[in-house]
Design a protein around this motif. Sequence first.
Motif, PDB file in Angstrom:
ATOM      1  N   ASP A  85      46.378 -18.816  10.845  1.00 22.98           N
ATOM      2  CA  ASP A  85      45.087 -18.262  11.253  1.00 22.98           C
ATOM      3  C   ASP A  85      43.905 -18.972  10.598  1.00 22.98           C
ATOM      4  OD1 ASP A  85      46.368 -16.336  12.809  1.00 22.98           O
ATOM      5  OD2 ASP A  85      46.445 -14.897  11.147  1.00 22.98           O
ATOM      6  N   ASP A  86      44.140 -19.642   9.485  1.00 15.14           N
ATOM      7  CA  ASP A  86      43.040 -20.207   8.700  1.00 15.14           C
ATOM      8  C   ASP A  86      43.017 -21.728   8.653  1.00 15.14           C
ATOM      9  OD1 ASP A  86      41.890 -17.693   7.640  1.00 15.14           O
ATOM     10  OD2 ASP A  86      43.864 -17.491   6.726  1.00 15.14           O
ATOM     11  N   SER A  96      41.014 -15.001   7.390  1.00 16.81           N
ATOM     12  CA  SER A  96      41.981 -13.948   7.690  1.00 16.81           C
ATOM     13  C   SER A  96      42.223 -13.135   6.415  1.00 16.81           C
ATOM     14  CB  SER A  96      43.297 -14.561   8.159  1.00 16.81           C
ATOM     15  OG  SER A  96      44.001 -15.120   7.054  1.00 16.81           O
ATOM     16  N   PRO A  97      42.879 -11.995   6.543  1.00 15.50           N
ATOM     17  CA  PRO A  97      43.198 -11.212   5.341  1.00 15.50           C
ATOM     18  C   PRO A  97      44.011 -11.993   4.304  1.00 15.50           C
ATOM     19  CG  PRO A  97      43.511  -9.875   7.304  1.00 15.50           C
ATOM     20  CD  PRO A  97      43.233 -11.286   7.778  1.00 15.50           C
ATOM     21  N   LYS A  98      44.729 -13.023   4.754  1.00 17.62           N
ATOM     22  CA  LYS A  98      45.551 -13.811   3.821  1.00 17.62           C
ATOM     23  C   LYS A  98      44.708 -14.561   2.802  1.00 17.62           C
ATOM     24  CE  LYS A  98      49.306 -14.511   7.068  1.00 17.62           C
ATOM     25  NZ  LYS A  98      50.035 -15.487   7.871  1.00 17.62           N
ATOM     26  N   ILE A  99      43.489 -14.994   3.188  1.00 15.80           N
ATOM     27  CA  ILE A  99      42.657 -15.751   2.247  1.00 15.80           C
ATOM     28  C   ILE A  99      41.306 -15.091   1.986  1.00 15.80           C
ATOM     29  CG2 ILE A  99      43.766 -17.941   2.841  1.00 15.80           C
ATOM     30  CD1 ILE A  99      40.995 -18.651   4.214  1.00 15.80           C
ATOM     31  N   TYR A 153      39.514  -7.352  -7.539  1.00 11.86           N
ATOM     32  CA  TYR A 153      38.960  -7.430  -6.181  1.00 11.86           C
ATOM     33  C   TYR A 153      39.754  -6.636  -5.142  1.00 11.86           C
ATOM     34  CZ  TYR A 153      35.800  -9.242  -2.709  1.00 11.86           C
ATOM     35  OH  TYR A 153      34.826  -9.330  -1.742  1.00 11.86           O
ATOM     36  N   PRO A 154      41.063  -6.771  -5.107  1.00  9.51           N
ATOM     37  CA  PRO A 154      41.811  -6.037  -4.068  1.00  9.51           C
ATOM     38  C   PRO A 154      41.729  -4.515  -4.209  1.00  9.51           C
ATOM     39  CG  PRO A 154      43.163  -7.783  -5.008  1.00  9.51           C
ATOM     40  CD  PRO A 154      41.936  -7.667  -5.864  1.00  9.51           C
TER      41      PRO A 154
END
Length: 188
Positions: A85-86, A96-99, A153-154
Motif C-alpha cells: 500500500d505504501d 497506510s496504517p502499517k507506516i 504514540y500508538p
Amino acid sequence: MVAASTADAALRREQQRILRSSAAAFVVCAAVFAAAVIILPRLVQLPGPDLGSRLTVWAGANLFLVAWVMTGIGMVSTGRRRSADDIRGSAYAPPSPKIAVAAAFLQNTLEQAFVAALAQFALVMLLPSLSMPLIAASVLLFSIGRITFLAGYPRGAGARAFGMALTALPSLLAFVLGLGALVYQLAR
C-alpha cells in the motif's frame, strides 16, 4: 446526546492525561537542566567562551538531532519497502496504517529538530556562558523525548505527551532565554 457526552468525557480524560504527562516532563526537564548547570561543569571540561568552541559543540549537538531525523527516515523507508500500500510513495496516497506511526514520528521529529537547532544556535550566540551545559542537557532530553514519544504514540495523545513535552520544552527554554538575552543586549 449520550454519545456526545461520552465523547466529551473521553476527551477530558485524554486532556488530563496530557496535562499530567506534560507536568511530569517539565519536572524531568527542570531536574536535568539544574544538574547540567550545577554538576556538568564539575565533571567535564566544557569548551571555552570562544565562538569556535561554542560552534563546535552546537555542530555536535546537531548531529544528535540529525540522527533522530535519520532514524525516522529509515523507519518510513523500511516500512514503505515492505508495504504494498505504501511502496509507491506519499505522492500517491496517505500512509497506510502499517507506516502511519513512523510517518507521524518522522514529521514531528523534523519539526522538533528544526526548532531545537535554531533555538540552540540562539543560545550559543546570545548566552555563551550558559549555552554549553544547556545544549548538552537539551540533546539528552531530545533523545529521551523521541524514544518515549514513539513508544507512547500508538496508545494516544496522553501516552505520547511526556515524550512530546520532553522534546519541546528544552527548545522553548532556549527560545525564551535567547530572546531575553537579545532584549537585554539591545536595551543596554
